[in-house]
Enzyme design. Structure first.
Site, mmCIF file in Angstrom:
data_model
loop_
_atom_site.group_PDB
_atom_site.id
_atom_site.type_symbol
_atom_site.label_atom_id
_atom_site.label_comp_id
_atom_site.label_asym_id
_atom_site.label_seq_id
_atom_site.Cartn_x
_atom_site.Cartn_y
_atom_site.Cartn_z
ATOM 1 C CD GLN A 186 -9.232 -4.546 -6.335
ATOM 2 O OE1 GLN A 186 -10.069 -5.023 -5.593
ATOM 3 N NE2 GLN A 186 -8.137 -3.944 -5.887
ATOM 4 N N GLY A 225 -2.737 -2.124 -6.924
ATOM 5 C CA GLY A 225 -1.607 -3.056 -6.964
ATOM 6 C C GLY A 225 -1.814 -4.140 -8.011
ATOM 7 C CD GLN A 226 -0.226 -6.678 -12.482
ATOM 8 O OE1 GLN A 226 -0.442 -5.588 -13.020
ATOM 9 N NE2 GLN A 226 -0.862 -7.782 -12.833
ATOM 10 C CG ASP A 229 -5.674 -7.392 -5.264
ATOM 11 O OD1 ASP A 229 -5.990 -8.504 -4.848
ATOM 12 O OD2 ASP A 229 -5.152 -6.527 -4.527
ATOM 13 C CG HIS A 263 -1.851 -1.053 1.407
ATOM 14 N ND1 HIS A 263 -1.747 -2.002 2.383
ATOM 15 C CD2 HIS A 263 -2.976 -1.348 0.708
ATOM 16 C CE1 HIS A 263 -2.768 -2.844 2.300
ATOM 17 N NE2 HIS A 263 -3.530 -2.477 1.286
#
Ligand code: PAF
Length: 284
Positions: free
Chosen positions: A153, A147-148, A150, A37
């Site tokens: 997503q 973020g990659q 996910d 994060h």
């Protein structure tokens, strides 16, 4: 850093920033922050004048037998970490603030949400798309960071933004990994010491598959078999899925791999479900 719990206050701050001509970088999270994060926040801070993070464990994206209640939370630590990474505003709404009585509108991205995690977690991406759309409407970001790890997503959000003509850039940031390769995730906190050790097999299997592809293996079925056999050599691991698909639309390859390949997997260690992936660009 300002801590905001209220939609009206958030909108006011964002409106002020935009009328001053500031660009806004937005990092949506469910909290229990880790280095993955913080990388998103740092990149947002490099590319934008104002950085907004949201921390909200979104009930809509959890199935009835999933881990919503026990999802790890640590608001005090999150606030300190977000501020140190360069965040200016952290938005921490209650469920009531986000979904007041009578809330009845949802965002349903079709097609790419029916495979991989979408097949295993019905309704999950509807919950993600709905909350992210609401947050985009509140923050009106110039850029939003995902973020990659996910991968599906990120594709769903990108598709929603394109399909609905949203005026923002979606930035996908590489996965941050532990020294043994395990992708950072808030859910890693659930793992016992033995499960944590076994979970290193995920990245090892992805790396082994990539090496085979680089040596010329291009049959998706053989790649899936290789990864599954590696993961199944760990007694604590139970494979939910391993898929080799197009990184652009998650479609299966007819026979041979082509252009951008996504290897995606979901594996359970005890009660903990972990996901990971790797993208291999055959044209690069
Ligand atoms: O990736 C997450 O943490 C969540 O799915 C998100 C994007 C914050 C939506 O709740």
């Amino acid at each position: 850093m300002q801590i905001v719990n209220n939609i009206a206050v958030l909108k006011l701050l964002v409106r002020q920033a935009r009328s001053n001509g500031q660009s806004i970088g937005f990092v949506p999270t469910m909290g229990y922050l880790h280095e993955g994060h913080l990388q998103l926040v740092r990149q947002a801070a490099l590319e934008n004048e104002l950085v907004v993070m949201s921390i909200f464990v979104n009930p809509l994206q959890f199935g009835p037998s999933e881990d919503f209640e026990k999802y790890p939370r640590n608001e005090a630590a999150d606030i300190e970490m977000a501020a140190n990474a360069g965040c200016h505003i952290v938005f921490i709404p209650t469920s009531k603030e986000m979904y007041p009585k009578g809330f009845d509108s949802y965002v349903d991205v079709q097609g790419i949400t029916t495979t991989l995690c979408g097949a295993a977690r019905p309704g999950h991406f509807r919950g993600v798309a709905t909350v992210v759309m609401k947050l985009f409407n509140l923050v009106a970001p110039t850029r939003a960071y995902f973020g990659q790890k996910d991968a599906q997503q990120a594709l769903v959000i990108q598709k929603m933004a394109n399909d609905l003509n949203m005026d923002l850039e979606i930035v996908v940031v590489p996965t941050v990994r532990e020294p043994d390769g395990l992708a950072m995730s808030s859910r890693n906190a659930y793992l016992s010491a033995d499960e944590r050790k076994s979970a290193a097999i995920l990245y090892q299997s992805l790396t082994a598959a990539k090496a085979k592809i680089m040596q010329g293996l291009n049959d998706p079925k053989q790649i899936v078999a290789l990864i599954k056999s590696m993961i199944q050599s760990e007694p604590l691991a139970v494979v939910e899925y391993v898929e080799v698909v197009s990184a652009d639309d998650l479609k299966e390859f007819e026979q041979e791999l082509q252009s951008r390949v996504l290897i995606a997997l979901a594996v359970r260690f005890g009660k903990t479900r972990l996901i990971d992936n790797m993208i291999i660009d055959l044209e690069a």
